[in-house]
Scaffold this motif. Structure first.
Motif, short mmCIF file in Angstrom:
data_model
loop_
_atom_site.label_atom_id
_atom_site.label_comp_id
_atom_site.label_asym_id
_atom_site.label_seq_id
_atom_site.Cartn_x
_atom_site.Cartn_y
_atom_site.Cartn_z
N LEU A 172 -10.12 45.84 -65.77
CA LEU A 172 -9.52 45.72 -66.71
C LEU A 172 -10.04 45.31 -68.17
O LEU A 172 -9.69 45.83 -69.33
CB LEU A 172 -8.11 44.86 -66.60
CG LEU A 172 -6.96 44.77 -67.78
CD1 LEU A 172 -6.54 46.27 -67.75
CD2 LEU A 172 -6.07 43.69 -67.37
N VAL A 173 -11.22 44.33 -67.55
CA VAL A 173 -11.53 43.91 -69.35
C VAL A 173 -12.93 44.00 -69.00
O VAL A 173 -14.14 44.21 -70.45
CB VAL A 173 -12.15 41.83 -68.42
CG1 VAL A 173 -13.12 41.08 -69.55
CG2 VAL A 173 -10.72 41.32 -68.65
N ASP A 177 -11.81 46.89 -73.80
CA ASP A 177 -10.53 47.32 -74.96
C ASP A 177 -9.41 45.75 -74.67
O ASP A 177 -8.66 45.04 -75.82
CB ASP A 177 -9.73 48.44 -74.14
CG ASP A 177 -10.58 49.62 -74.14
OD1 ASP A 177 -11.45 49.33 -75.39
OD2 ASP A 177 -11.15 50.50 -73.64
N VAL A 178 -10.06 45.14 -73.35
CA VAL A 178 -8.58 43.76 -73.19
C VAL A 178 -9.86 42.37 -72.74
O VAL A 178 -10.55 42.45 -71.82
CB VAL A 178 -8.15 44.08 -72.09
CG1 VAL A 178 -7.01 42.81 -71.51
CG2 VAL A 178 -7.37 45.73 -71.79
N SER A 179 -9.56 41.45 -74.03
CA SER A 179 -9.54 40.88 -73.54
C SER A 179 -9.78 39.76 -72.59
O SER A 179 -8.01 39.99 -72.11
CB SER A 179 -9.69 39.72 -74.56
OG SER A 179 -7.68 39.05 -75.66
N ARG A 182 -5.89 38.92 -73.22
CA ARG A 182 -4.60 39.45 -73.51
C ARG A 182 -4.25 40.19 -71.84
O ARG A 182 -3.79 40.75 -71.68
CB ARG A 182 -5.46 40.51 -74.00
CG ARG A 182 -5.28 40.57 -75.47
CD ARG A 182 -5.26 41.44 -76.79
NE ARG A 182 -4.40 42.69 -75.44
CZ ARG A 182 -3.44 42.69 -76.51
NH1 ARG A 182 -2.82 42.18 -76.56
NH2 ARG A 182 -2.33 43.42 -76.07
N VAL A 183 -5.39 39.61 -70.84
CA VAL A 183 -5.19 40.11 -69.31
C VAL A 183 -4.05 39.38 -69.11
O VAL A 183 -3.38 40.16 -68.56
CB VAL A 183 -5.76 39.02 -68.37
CG1 VAL A 183 -5.47 39.64 -67.12
CG2 VAL A 183 -7.48 39.98 -68.61
N TYR A 185 -0.94 39.33 -71.22
CA TYR A 185 0.26 40.98 -71.10
C TYR A 185 0.53 41.99 -69.53
O TYR A 185 1.10 42.07 -69.67
CB TYR A 185 -0.41 41.14 -72.47
CG TYR A 185 -0.71 40.68 -73.36
CD1 TYR A 185 0.58 40.35 -74.01
CD2 TYR A 185 -1.67 39.34 -73.89
CE1 TYR A 185 0.83 39.51 -75.50
CE2 TYR A 185 -1.10 38.96 -74.92
CZ TYR A 185 -0.26 39.12 -75.79
OH TYR A 185 0.36 37.77 -77.04
#
Length: 209
Positions: A172-173, A177-179, A182-183, A185
């Motif tokens: 995801l990281v 696009d995902v910091s 923000r994981v 979320y």
């Protein structure tokens, strides 16, 4: 037998829990020292107890020769020791290898009896330095926020206290696009620190492939 199967695809606990090279695992399989019980083709696929046994081999190798380990494993069937190697406790004095029973008595598996340093599960599971000076990560806690449990995802490393695989978070990281912050979320049980550990461990796994 706990196969490492998650989301329809098989995952392999392997090199990061043992050493930094999968080549050694392939060599041990090709020479008959140790083969995975789940699959050998098209890839080596280890069970949870396979990895426990392999960590024992690596831990023994830190103190004695591979020749002694190979001879010990070869001699076990003749002594009617035919269960999976993860079921046994081993010890070494640097020259030979003994199998330790519940009473603490040793059966020499090589032929040069000595005073054995008995390997406990804590020593096998804990972090240690192998014969090449490489750090072998803690088996049950490869990172502070990651853990391994035999009954969870077949022993695949997850975010602590969750069923979320470390690689799911790392993927995801990794796209950018995902910091880390923000994981949470997407996975409310995953803190930024846990996501950082997942990314770090994923980097180690890829380097070991």
């Amino acid at each position: 037998m706990d196969a490492c199967v998650v989301g329809g695809r098989r995952r392999r606990p392997g090199a990061p829990f043992l050493s930094r090279s999968r080549d050694r695992l392939r060599h041990w399989h090709s020479t008959g020292l140790f083969s995975p019980e789940i699959a050998t083709e098209p890839r080596l696929l280890y069970s949870f107890r396979d990895v426990v046994a392999l960590r024992t081999v690596v831990r023994l190798r830190a103190s004695t020769s591979l020749q002694n380990i190979r001879r010990a494993f070869e001699n076990m069937p003749a002594l009617d020791l035919t269960e999976h190697p993860s079921r046994y406790r081993f010890g070494t004095d640097g020259r030979t290898i003994g199998l330790i029973d519940e009473a603490g008595n040793a059966v020499d598996l090589v032929g040069k009896p000595g005073q054995y340093e008995v390997l406990s599960l804590a020593e096998i599971f804990g972090a240690f330095e192998n014969r090449r000076g490489e750090q072998v990560v803690d088996f049950l806690r490869p990172r502070s926020h990651l853990e391994v449990r035999a009954g969870r995802l077949g022993g695949w490393p997850t975010i602590a206290d969750t069923r979320i695989g470390y690689d799911t978070v790392a993927s995801l990281v990794s796209g950018g696009d995902v910091s880390l912050e923000r994981v949470a979320y997407f996975y409310p049980g995953v803190s930024a620190a846990a996501a950082r550990d997942a990314v770090d461990f994923d980097r180690l796994v890829r380097d070991s492939a």
